[in-house]
Design a protein around this motif. Structure first.
Motif, PDB file in Angstrom:
ATOM      1  N   LYS A 168      53.065 -27.249 -41.925  1.00  0.00           N
ATOM      2  CA  LYS A 168      52.840 -28.368 -41.012  1.00  0.00           C
ATOM      3  C   LYS A 168      52.872 -27.913 -39.558  1.00  0.00           C
ATOM      4  O   LYS A 168      52.088 -28.403 -38.730  1.00  0.00           O
ATOM      5  CB  LYS A 168      53.918 -29.447 -41.250  1.00  0.00           C
ATOM      6  CG  LYS A 168      53.679 -30.273 -42.496  1.00  0.00           C
ATOM      7  CD  LYS A 168      54.713 -31.402 -42.597  1.00  0.00           C
ATOM      8  CE  LYS A 168      54.397 -32.327 -43.770  1.00  0.00           C
ATOM      9  NZ  LYS A 168      55.358 -33.427 -43.875  1.00  0.00           N
ATOM     10  N   GLN A 210      45.576 -27.296 -42.970  1.00  0.00           N
ATOM     11  CA  GLN A 210      45.686 -28.580 -43.675  1.00  0.00           C
ATOM     12  C   GLN A 210      45.770 -28.346 -45.196  1.00  0.00           C
ATOM     13  O   GLN A 210      46.524 -29.012 -45.903  1.00  0.00           O
ATOM     14  CB  GLN A 210      44.484 -29.452 -43.336  1.00  0.00           C
ATOM     15  CG  GLN A 210      44.476 -30.002 -41.910  1.00  0.00           C
ATOM     16  CD  GLN A 210      43.262 -30.873 -41.628  1.00  0.00           C
ATOM     17  OE1 GLN A 210      42.504 -31.199 -42.546  1.00  0.00           O
ATOM     18  NE2 GLN A 210      43.095 -31.256 -40.369  1.00  0.00           N
ATOM     19  N   GLN A 239      49.660 -26.157 -38.951  1.00  0.00           N
ATOM     20  CA  GLN A 239      48.550 -27.125 -38.912  1.00  0.00           C
ATOM     21  C   GLN A 239      48.581 -27.920 -37.616  1.00  0.00           C
ATOM     22  O   GLN A 239      47.531 -28.237 -37.032  1.00  0.00           O
ATOM     23  CB  GLN A 239      48.658 -28.061 -40.122  1.00  0.00           C
ATOM     24  CG  GLN A 239      47.413 -28.901 -40.379  1.00  0.00           C
ATOM     25  CD  GLN A 239      47.448 -30.233 -39.624  1.00  0.00           C
ATOM     26  OE1 GLN A 239      48.521 -30.776 -39.390  1.00  0.00           O
ATOM     27  NE2 GLN A 239      46.269 -30.724 -39.230  1.00  0.00           N
ATOM     28  N   GLN A 293      45.581 -27.858 -34.948  1.00  0.00           N
ATOM     29  CA  GLN A 293      44.977 -29.140 -34.595  1.00  0.00           C
ATOM     30  C   GLN A 293      44.911 -29.274 -33.067  1.00  0.00           C
ATOM     31  O   GLN A 293      43.903 -29.769 -32.512  1.00  0.00           O
ATOM     32  CB  GLN A 293      45.790 -30.286 -35.210  1.00  0.00           C
ATOM     33  CG  GLN A 293      45.197 -31.668 -34.921  1.00  0.00           C
ATOM     34  CD  GLN A 293      46.022 -32.787 -35.536  1.00  0.00           C
ATOM     35  OE1 GLN A 293      47.040 -32.534 -36.167  1.00  0.00           O
ATOM     36  NE2 GLN A 293      45.581 -34.008 -35.346  1.00  0.00           N
TER      37      GLN A 293
END
Length: 410
Positions: A135, A173, A138, A142
């Motif tokens: 996470k 992801q 990611q 992002q």
């Protein structure tokens, strides 16, 4: 030479008189003996008066005793029997250890299940750490995509840099989704391992075979060293015996008569007596418990159950237990002592004495017995006299002497 008589004439006369007197005396004695012989006297018998009154009618039914609750104790796991921990025929309490099955294989299975559960929990922690890293990666990728997107539109960054950022974000992801899936799988594995631990723990507990109820434990059906399993039958049976049940079967006619009594609010007052195999009456009265749901069509009878107090557990399942109880009250019943009735080839006769003390043999139709008396359905009328004691050798037309019959039973 001639012999002369020494007796004088008067002496001869006296001798002849003595002989004649002796002969006459002998005749008188013999004739007097014959005159003293009397004809035989009439036999003496005891008679009872035929009564007519309301009497309770009792019934007796063959019964068998059974425990109020009978729990078959069976093995729930397969293993070798190590020990028997109870005394056969003794009182045991609920939860008391009766048998022990070798627990070692089941302890090993429990330990293995606990180890697998610990591994699954460790894997979950590892997957959760991987998810956190995924996470974070990611989120960074992002932000790069969001930063390079506007710059790529004004050619501030190359299209290659924007595409690389986009691909990195998609890969991150995918890693997040994979980590989340791994966590779901780890949690499912934990649940499975927890179930395995619980099953193994239950199986280990089943190696201790305990009594499910308070009661008397029966003979052990398996011995130490036997291999037992769920299909090997009962190890023993434990029964609650206070109160104890008595199952008995009554005819449909008796059942209908009993139902009339029970429907008249007598259910709580219908007391039963228990007659044991030695003929003695159990000192404690029992209560009606229930009737079976149906009448047996083959026999026309129905099974009933009674409960008898059994302090000390003296009575045991399987014992003979005849039930004695009042069925109904018969109005104006004709009664005579049972001893007055003679059964001959399926018929019943009584010796009746008329007002002239002459005997006649009369057939009667008998009904129920009540105490020492017998209900007579036909053949006698109230007030007549029947012979109770001394019927032997009586013949019709014979004259007898009578005295009242006195029963030993009050």
């Amino acid at each position: 030479m001639k012999i002369k008589s020494v007796l004088k004439p008067k002496h001869v006369a006296w001798a002849i008189g003595a002989v004649v007197g002796a002969i006459l005396l002998n005749l008188v004695v013999h004739s007097g003996a014959k005159a003293s012989v009397q004809p035989p006297s009439s036999p003496l018998v005891e008679v009872a008066t035929v009564e007519q009154k309301d009497v309770p009618v009792y019934g007796e039914w063959i019964g068998t005793l059974a425990g109020q609750v009978n729990a078959d104790v069976k093995a729930q796991v397969t293993g070798y029997l190590l020990t028997r921990k109870y005394k056969e025929g003794s009182y045991v309490k609920k939860g008391q250890l009766l048998f022990e099955i070798d627990p070692r294989p089941f302890q090993a299975a429990l330990d293995q299940a606990k180890g697998q559960l610990a591994q699954a929990r460790a894997q979950l922690i590892q997957n959760q750490a991987q998810l956190a890293t995924a996470k974070a990666n990611q989120l960074k990728s992002q932000l790069d995509v969001e930063k390079y997107g506007p710059l790529a539109k004004v050619d501030a960054v190359s299209k290659q840099d924007f595409d690389n950022a986009t691909q990195t974000d998609l890969a991150n992801q995918a890693q997040v989704q994979a980590a989340e899936a791994a966590i779901v799988s780890a949690k499912a594995q934990i649940q499975a391992n927890q179930a395995a631990v619980e099953t193994a723990s239950i199986n280990l507990g089943f190696t201790r075979v305990i009594s499910p109820i308070d009661g008397i434990a029966g003979i052990a059906q398996a011995q130490v060293g036997d291999l037992v399993s769920t299909s090997s039958g009962s190890l023993t049976t434990v029964s609650t015996l206070d109160p104890i049940r008595d199952y008995f079967t009554v005819s449909e006619q008796d059942y209908l008569a009993l139902q009339k009594r029970l429907s008249n609010s007598d259910k709580d007052r219908w007391k039963l007596q228990l007659i044991l195999a030695d003929g003695t009456t159990y000192p404690k009265e029992g209560d009606f418990y229930f009737a079976d749901r149906q009448v047996n069509q083959n026999t026309g009878a129905i099974q009933l159950a009674a409960l008898f107090p059994n302090p000390g557990n003296i009575l045991r399942p399987g014992q003979y237990g005849k039930v004695h109880a009042m069925v109904r009250k018969q109005q104006n019943a004709t009664l005579i002592p049972q001893a007055a009735v003679n059964e001959q080839q399926g018929s019943y006769l009584v010796a009746v004495v008329d007002k002239d003390n002459r005997v006649s043999m009369r057939p009667v139709q008998v009904g129920e017995r009540t105490g020492t008396m017998w209900v007579i359905r036909g053949g006698l009328k109230a007030g007549e006299h029947v012979v109770v004691e001394g019927q032997q050798n009586l013949k019709p037309g014979m004259t007898v002497r009578t005295k009242p019959f006195k029963s030993d039973v009050e």
